[in-house]
Design an enzyme around this catalytic site. Structure first.
Site, PDB file in Angstrom:
ATOM      1  N   GLU A 377       0.848  -1.198   0.000  1.00  0.00           N
ATOM      2  CA  GLU A 377       0.000   0.000   0.000  1.00  0.00           C
ATOM      3  C   GLU A 377       0.885   1.251   0.000  1.00  0.00           C
ATOM      4  OE1 GLU A 377      -3.441   1.923   2.943  1.00  0.00           O
ATOM      5  OE2 GLU A 377      -1.838   0.684   3.760  1.00  0.00           O
ATOM      6  N   LYS A 439      -9.900   0.549  -1.903  1.00  0.00           N
ATOM      7  CA  LYS A 439     -10.181   0.203  -0.509  1.00  0.00           C
ATOM      8  C   LYS A 439     -11.614   0.569  -0.144  1.00  0.00           C
ATOM      9  CE  LYS A 439      -8.227   0.815   4.132  1.00  0.00           C
ATOM     10  NZ  LYS A 439      -7.172   1.490   4.927  1.00  0.00           N
ATOM     11  N   CYS A 490      -4.732  -3.047   4.100  1.00  0.00           N
ATOM     12  CA  CYS A 490      -4.426  -2.599   5.457  1.00  0.00           C
ATOM     13  C   CYS A 490      -5.455  -3.056   6.484  1.00  0.00           C
ATOM     14  CB  CYS A 490      -4.251  -1.083   5.476  1.00  0.00           C
ATOM     15  SG  CYS A 490      -3.280  -0.493   6.893  1.00  0.00           S
TER      16      CYS A 490
END
Length: 621
Positions: A377, A439, A490
């Site tokens: 990321e 995301k 994440c």
């Protein structure tokens, strides 16, 4: 002296029954309902009403009375925090659950709520201490919010502690508490689930059957059963004196009634009839030989052990349908903390240079050519579609290594001005950028600011988040070279539904692209890595964690870590990644176990409240 029934003249004046219509001694004599002759001048036979202590004095008494229990709850919460990384003392999770069960047992709902909060605040403060890089006020504020959920759990544990099979209801309530934290507020924050603290234990294989929910349930059930076993051992044995110091009628446990009220314990028999009043004199039970201590603990200790060992009987499928050769690039950052980015293009150049080194090793025969390369990321801090120099460097790296690269980059939203998307992009050596994943669950106050106009004026640090991240609305299944990977970015690894939907959409392996540079060397990367271990077993998929500054790792489908890097080093991991198509029972069951267990926990609270009201009604009758 006579043997007939006592008349009023034989009674002391203070023992005479009140005449019909006489005022309740608990009411004020000055009130409108006071009967004539019941005031201060009503005569020597009238009982004087003691003055009620002031609010400050009552508060002081309450604090003194609850201080020892609150201190024990706080110590137990600290113990639970030590079950999580970086400490990894997972047996403390069982002891902490047992302690909270005992500390809330026999209490009112309000007392249980305070005990749960006293347990939760130090637990979350230690667990989330990695937030101190933002400020200890952030650690404390988030800890208070999360501890409120454990306060509600404490109230539920207190209510259900008088029900039969109470350890079962306690375990369901732990699931219900985590269900709520997973969703509220602002999309929830499931950090600190019991399942994430026991990934090095025999409970881990249970994830293949019911996911993180079943692991939490099993840990909570084992802990509550251990508490029940301790209670059986500590229970007064036959032949012991009971009384004010012995835990019997009039003892310390008599502060509360069986329905959660503040009345005397034992004032009601199981059949609803009123028990004989306690005279205050010590009583002696009939002398019966006491059962051995271990024998009394067996009925609950054995089930606790059986639940703990049940994971060994769960088959964890690991056989691969085929494999893909991967390379995970950890390019590193300039420095840890809030200012990890450094100058523009720095992090991108780190990852490009590491990939070029890999390509040279391949050309020299020192390394086998991978089928795909994975970057973390935020490997590019510039939008490659807006800044040509960023896109050119990605082209250079992909052409040098000769295989697709899964790139993590921040991309300006194509239609919404001022918004940015956190994406994973498949960058092909010939065609350039292709499929991408955005995301779905941006982090509140980290990737977007709720109520920005109002809060940023009060909390100036929020201005360091200049733009809000816009959430995606599709799962991250991406064809990356020969492998169909499921991209999860994440903190999304902590949310059951995001990972589950990705696997059920066809992902043959999982990739967790993450950037932990802000929280490096704080324990947060370790806490996130154990979530990858649990997800691997839960879904029967290999999991690749790719981090900018560490910890990058490859986790097998059975939860074993094959390879991992150190923090704040530039490194490249190469491995054969197993790809699987079969789904686990947990994938097929979906969210059903969580909903069922949470609803059972709530219904147990409702049953306890209903039984408590019925008991009060019976006593009044």
């Amino acid at each position: 002296m006579h043997s007939g029934p006592a008349t009023d003249t034989d009674r002391p004046s203070g023992d005479r029954p009140p005449a019909e219509g006489a005022a309740d001694p608990g009411r004020s004599a000055a009130g409108p309902a006071a009967a004539p002759g019941t005031g201060p001048a009503a005569g020597p036979g009238a009982a004087a009403v003691p003055p009620r202590p002031g609010r400050l004095r009552r508060t002081g008494r309450l604090v003194r009375r609850e201080a020892p229990r609150s201190a024990l709850a706080a110590v137990s919460g600290l113990g639970l925090a030590l079950a999580f990384p970086p400490y990894d003392l997972w047996p403390l999770a069982l002891l902490a659950v047992a302690a909270l069960s005992l500390l809330t047992r026999g209490r009112t709902a309000r007392q249980g709520a305070w005990t749960g909060f006293a347990f939760g605040l130090p637990f979350f403060f230690v667990l989330l201490r990695w937030l101190h890089v933002i400020g200890y006020d952030a650690v404390f504020g988030l800890s208070v919010v999360e501890a409120l959920f454990l306060g509600a759990l404490g109230a539920g544990l207190a209510l259900t502690s008088r029900l039969p099979l109470w350890p079962l209801w306690a375990a369901c309530l732990w699931v219900a508490e985590e269900w709520a934290r997973d969703r509220l507020p602002l999309g929830g924050f499931p950090w600190g689930r019991l399942a994430f603290g026991v990934t090095g234990s025999p409970y881990l294989p249970l994830a293949a059957l019911g996911g993180a929910v079943l692991v939490t349930f099993a840990v909570a059930l084992s802990g509550a059963l251990l508490g029940s076993a301790a209670l059986a051992v500590a229970r007064p044995r036959p032949g012991r004196r009971t009384g004010p110091d012995g835990g019997g009628p009039g003892g310390p446990d008599a502060a509360e009634g069986p329905d959660g009220s503040d009345g005397p314990a034992g004032s009601e028999r199981p059949d609803g009839a009123e028990a004989a009043p306690h005279t205050g004199r010590p009583s002696r039970s009939r002398a019966v030989p006491a059962r051995p201590v271990l024998r009394r603990a067996v009925p609950t200790a054995v089930p606790a052990l059986a639940v703990a060992l049940a994971g060994y009987a769960v088959p964890v499928p690991t056989e691969a349908d085929d494999t893909a050769r991967i390379a995970v690039v950890q390019g590193n950052v300039q420095q840890p903390g809030m200012d990890f980015l450094g100058r523009p293009m720095l992090i991108l150049n780190n990852h490009v240079e590491a990939t070029l080194d890999l390509a040279r090793d391949v050309e020299a025969g020192r390394e086998q050519r991978p089928d795909l390369v994975i970057w973390p990321e935020n490997a590019s801090d510039l939008d490659p579609f807006r800044y040509p120099e960023a896109g050119a460097r990605m082209d250079e790296a992909a052409r040098a290594v000769g295989v697709p690269i899964l790139v993590g980059a921040l991309v300006d939203h194509p239609t919404k001005e001022g918004y940015v998307e956190n994406q994973g992009i498949v960058w092909d050596p010939e065609t350039g950028p292709g499929a991408s994943y955005t995301k779905q669950h941006p982090v509140p106050f980290g990737e977007y600011v709720p109520f920005r106009d109002q809060l940023s004026k009060v909390i100036t640090r929020l201005q360091r988040v200049p733009r809000d991240f816009y959430p995606g609305d599709t799962t991250g299944v991406l064809q990356t070279g020969p492998a169909r990977l499921g991209d999860v970015i994440c903190f999304e690894v902590a949310y059951d539904e995001i990972v589950r939907d990705t696997v059920n959409a066809g992902a043959r392996a999982l990739v967790i692209q993450t950037n932990n540079a802000t929280y490096g060397r704080t324990g947060q990367p370790e806490q996130q890595l154990v979530m990858s271990r649990l997800r691997a077993v839960e879904h029967g998929r290999a999991v690749v964690t790719a981090a900018t500054s560490g910890i990058s790792a490859v986790v097998r489908p059975d939860g074993v870590i094959d390879e991992r890097t150190e923090e704040f080093t530039r490194d490249v991991i190469t491995a054969d990644l197993p790809l699987r198509d079969d789904t686990t029972v947990a994938d097929r069951m979906g969210a059903a176990p969580e909903w069922v267990l949470a609803i059972v926990g709530l219904l147990s609270c409702a049953a306890a409240i209903a039984l408590g009201r019925r008991g009060r009604t019976d006593r009044r009758g």
